[in-house]
Design a protein around this motif. Structure first.
Motif, PDB file in Angstrom:
ATOM      1  N   TYR A 305     -12.194  11.965   3.634  1.00 29.71           N
ATOM      2  CA  TYR A 305     -10.782  11.776   3.338  1.00 29.71           C
ATOM      3  C   TYR A 305     -10.585  11.100   1.987  1.00 29.71           C
ATOM      4  N   GLY A 306      -9.531  11.516   1.300  1.00 30.12           N
ATOM      5  CA  GLY A 306      -9.147  10.864   0.057  1.00 30.12           C
ATOM      6  C   GLY A 306      -8.099   9.805   0.317  1.00 30.12           C
ATOM      7  N   GLY A 307      -7.258   9.552  -0.677  1.00 29.70           N
ATOM      8  CA  GLY A 307      -6.194   8.572  -0.527  1.00 29.70           C
ATOM      9  C   GLY A 307      -4.993   9.183   0.180  1.00 29.70           C
ATOM     10  N   PHE A 308      -3.804   8.664  -0.125  1.00 32.13           N
ATOM     11  CA  PHE A 308      -2.568   9.158   0.470  1.00 32.13           C
ATOM     12  C   PHE A 308      -1.609   9.553  -0.641  1.00 32.13           C
ATOM     13  N   ALA A 309      -0.832  10.605  -0.400  1.00 32.76           N
ATOM     14  CA  ALA A 309       0.142  11.052  -1.395  1.00 32.76           C
ATOM     15  C   ALA A 309       1.419  11.491  -0.708  1.00 32.76           C
ATOM     16  N   GLU A 314      10.465  20.061  -2.452  1.00 28.54           N
ATOM     17  CA  GLU A 314      11.014  21.180  -3.228  1.00 28.54           C
ATOM     18  C   GLU A 314       9.977  21.801  -4.159  1.00 28.54           C
ATOM     19  N   SER A 315       9.164  20.951  -4.792  1.00 27.62           N
ATOM     20  CA  SER A 315       8.227  21.441  -5.805  1.00 27.62           C
ATOM     21  C   SER A 315       6.770  21.375  -5.397  1.00 27.62           C
ATOM     22  N   GLY A 316       6.458  20.561  -4.372  1.00 29.97           N
ATOM     23  CA  GLY A 316       5.071  20.354  -3.990  1.00 29.97           C
ATOM     24  C   GLY A 316       4.344  19.354  -4.858  1.00 29.97           C
ATOM     25  N   ARG A 317       5.027  18.783  -5.836  1.00 28.17           N
ATOM     26  CA  ARG A 317       4.380  17.830  -6.738  1.00 28.17           C
ATOM     27  C   ARG A 317       4.198  16.471  -6.070  1.00 28.17           C
ATOM     28  N   VAL A 318       3.185  15.754  -6.526  1.00 27.12           N
ATOM     29  CA  VAL A 318       2.939  14.403  -6.046  1.00 27.12           C
ATOM     30  C   VAL A 318       3.960  13.461  -6.676  1.00 27.12           C
ATOM     31  N   VAL A 319       4.687  12.725  -5.840  1.00 26.28           N
ATOM     32  CA  VAL A 319       5.669  11.769  -6.353  1.00 26.28           C
ATOM     33  C   VAL A 319       5.201  10.333  -6.161  1.00 26.28           C
ATOM     34  N   GLY A 320       4.102  10.152  -5.484  1.00 18.99           N
ATOM     35  CA  GLY A 320       3.538   8.815  -5.299  1.00 18.99           C
ATOM     36  C   GLY A 320       2.239   8.911  -4.543  1.00 18.99           C
ATOM     37  N   GLN A 321       1.266   8.078  -4.916  1.00 20.00           N
ATOM     38  CA  GLN A 321      -0.015   8.138  -4.232  1.00 20.00           C
ATOM     39  C   GLN A 321      -0.789   6.839  -4.389  1.00 20.00           C
ATOM     40  N   ILE A 322      -1.756   6.637  -3.506  1.00 14.37           N
ATOM     41  CA  ILE A 322      -2.740   5.575  -3.665  1.00 14.37           C
ATOM     42  C   ILE A 322      -4.113   6.216  -3.523  1.00 14.37           C
ATOM     43  N   MET A 340      10.726   4.818   2.347  1.00 10.81           N
ATOM     44  CA  MET A 340       9.413   5.414   2.171  1.00 10.81           C
ATOM     45  C   MET A 340       8.946   5.323   0.716  1.00 10.81           C
ATOM     46  N   ASP A 341       9.310   4.237   0.045  1.00 10.29           N
ATOM     47  CA  ASP A 341       8.835   4.019  -1.320  1.00 10.29           C
ATOM     48  C   ASP A 341       7.547   3.203  -1.352  1.00 10.29           C
ATOM     49  N   ALA A 358       5.061   4.685  -6.035  1.00  9.70           N
ATOM     50  CA  ALA A 358       5.309   5.197  -7.379  1.00  9.70           C
ATOM     51  C   ALA A 358       4.205   4.790  -8.350  1.00  9.70           C
ATOM     52  N   SER A 359       3.769   3.534  -8.258  1.00  9.96           N
ATOM     53  CA  SER A 359       2.765   3.029  -9.191  1.00  9.96           C
ATOM     54  C   SER A 359       1.352   3.027  -8.626  1.00  9.96           C
ATOM     55  N   GLY A 360       1.246   3.046  -7.296  1.00 12.95           N
ATOM     56  CA  GLY A 360      -0.058   2.955  -6.664  1.00 12.95           C
ATOM     57  C   GLY A 360      -0.622   1.556  -6.608  1.00 12.95           C
ATOM     58  N   LYS A 361       0.164   0.576  -7.023  1.00 13.99           N
ATOM     59  CA  LYS A 361      -0.321  -0.803  -7.080  1.00 13.99           C
ATOM     60  C   LYS A 361       0.002  -1.550  -5.787  1.00 13.99           C
ATOM     61  N   PRO A 362      -0.842  -2.531  -5.423  1.00 13.48           N
ATOM     62  CA  PRO A 362      -0.560  -3.323  -4.215  1.00 13.48           C
ATOM     63  C   PRO A 362       0.671  -4.194  -4.406  1.00 13.48           C
ATOM     64  N   VAL A 363       1.381  -4.446  -3.310  1.00 11.93           N
ATOM     65  CA  VAL A 363       2.568  -5.303  -3.345  1.00 11.93           C
ATOM     66  C   VAL A 363       2.414  -6.370  -2.272  1.00 11.93           C
TER      67      VAL A 363
END
Length: 449
Positions: A305-309, A314-322, A340-341, A358-363
């Motif tokens: 398994y990879g990360g999460f996206a 509508e487009s299938g594009r990645v809008v956020g991932q880790i 779900m941000d 959006a950034s993939g950074k920990p919060v």
């Protein structure tokens, strides 16, 4: 859907809490939006709504099923009749009734009653949605259950026999309008057309004119995702504007140990043209509908398994991932906030972690509220006269990621889970009680459709 259900705005002025006098409890305070809950229902299926009526399949204390109808505006119980399943597979979950609003404004609920004739296993019964008065019946040998298709009722029948077919019925009379050989499932419809998933060794998505049954287009799923499709792993579909987004889950053949082709794809509703594909990704749970807010995880050829996206439907594009490197060890469950941000890793009774999508950074997880499944080890339903292995449609609960504790009282689950229709959002809690809020959320499919 043939899939295991458990695998890992503007306030209205002067609105009041409303609750019916038959099986509904009023909220103790006046909320910002009209809301109700009905605790005398144990909903175990998805819900269907039309013409101001909500219907679902409920389980009684003795394990028997019943079709229940409640009023949308206040949750008041309108009527209930015994229900059954005949030929539905456990991985599909408990079948929900179908509710159809006709061109003349009448609403009809269609559901499976226990058999009325000896050689049949069930009886399809149509009733007036508001009064419960019977309109017509049809004996049934085996079926996955009725579905709304535009202004008609679609039913795959004889599903356990070689002569399986799908029939399209007039909801007012029960008269057959047209039919198709084989087993089909409705994935989308409007007043003019219906999009069907044809269940076969070479599954296709096909569009038919509703009145005539004329084939408009067909798209083999292998054309989108590649050869080796096996629907045994499950599937899910959802509309995204003018497109239909589909997901096919992987299935491991027990003999060959080969994993079937899987992933996400999108086709135009108008002509079946493929818009985009995301092969070799699995849908994660909980998450949004494939047509609304899909969250996926890639799997390589070795099964790693990879990360999460999160994808744009509508487009299938990645809008956020880790990344895979950011995924913690074991013992976590996915959790998402209302928008779900962020993506959270919930650890029960312990501190979890979260990432900005959006950034993939920990919060920081202090004061971070997110939603995840209420239970991690659901028990199968003790259904009377049914094969084992059926589960309720899942419920989600709100958690504090900093402590891993459940938040009580919780608010309404987020729109990515409940979906919305005509401003109303409906859901069941972990005890099966029905809940609703009219917060004017835009129309969207929920996690289960």
């Amino acid at each position: 859907m043939l899939r295991p259900l458990w695998k890992p705005s503007v306030a209205l002025a002067g609105s009041l809490a409303v609750a019916g006098c038959s099986g509904s409890d009023a909220a103790t305070t006046t909320p910002a939006f009209p809301t109700w809950h009905n605790i005398q229902v144990n909903a175990v299926s998805r819900m269907a709504e039309a013409a101001g009526v909500v219907t679902t399949t409920s389980m009684k204390p003795d394990g028997s099923l019943e079709t229940v109808a409640v009023r949308l505006r206040d949750g008041r119980r309108l009527w209930a009749y015994p229900a059954t399943m005949a030929g539905r597979l456990p991985g599909m979950g408990v079948s929900a009734p179908a509710i159809v609003e006709t061109a003349g404004g009448e609403a009809v609920v269609v559901a499976l009653d226990p058999a009325r004739k000896g050689r049949w296993n069930a009886t399809l019964v149509a009733r007036d949605a508001h009064s419960g008065v019977q309109k017509w019946t049809r004996p049934v040998h085996s079926t996955f259950g009725p579905q709304r298709c535009g202004r008609y009722v679609c039913l795959s029948e004889h599903t356990a026999l070689a002569k399986a077919r799908m029939v399209v019925l007039d909801p007012l009379t029960g008269k057959q309008v047209w039919k198709l050989p084989g087993i089909s499932e409705v994935e989308w419809s409007d007043a003019g057309r219906v999009l069907l998933l044809r269940l076969s060794d070479d599954p296709t998505v096909e569009s038919y004119e509703l009145k005539s049954g004329k084939l408009q287009w067909q798209q083999p799923i292998e054309q989108a995702l590649g050869p080796g499709i096996d629907l045994s792993g499950g599937w899910a579909f959802g509309a995204a504007g003018d497109n239909l987004v589909g997901y096919v889950a992987p299935y491991t053949n027990p003999q060959s140990r080969r994993v079937s082709t899987f992933g996400l794809f999108s086709v135009k509703i108008a002509d079946g043209t493929i818009n985009w594909i995301r092969p070799s990704v699995v849908r994660v749970y909980p998450s949004g509908n494939p047509g609304y807010a899909p969250v996926v995880r890639p799997v390589d050829r070795q099964g790693a398994y990879g990360g999460f996206a999160r994808l744009d439907s509508e487009s299938g594009r990645v809008v956020g991932q880790i990344t895979a490197a950011d995924v913690p060890g074991s013992g976590w469950w996915l959790a998402f906030p209302e928008r779900m941000d962020k993506l959270g890793f919930l650890k029960h009774e312990a501190k979890g972690s979260a990432f900005d999508l959006a950034s993939g950074k920990p919060v920081a997880v202090d004061q971070e509220r997110s939603w995840s499944f209420c239970v991690t080890d659901p028990k199968p339903l003790p259904l009377k006269g049914q094969p084992p292995g059926f589960y309720s449609t899942a419920a989600i609960c709100e958690y504090d990621l900093a402590t891993g504790k459940r938040i009580s009282p919780a608010g309404a689950p987020p729109p990515w889970f409940t979906g919305s229709q005509d401003g109303w959002r409906l859901w069941r809690d972990e005890k099966g009680a029905l809940h609703a809020v009219n917060d004017q959320t835009a129309n969207a499919p929920g996690m289960y459709g």
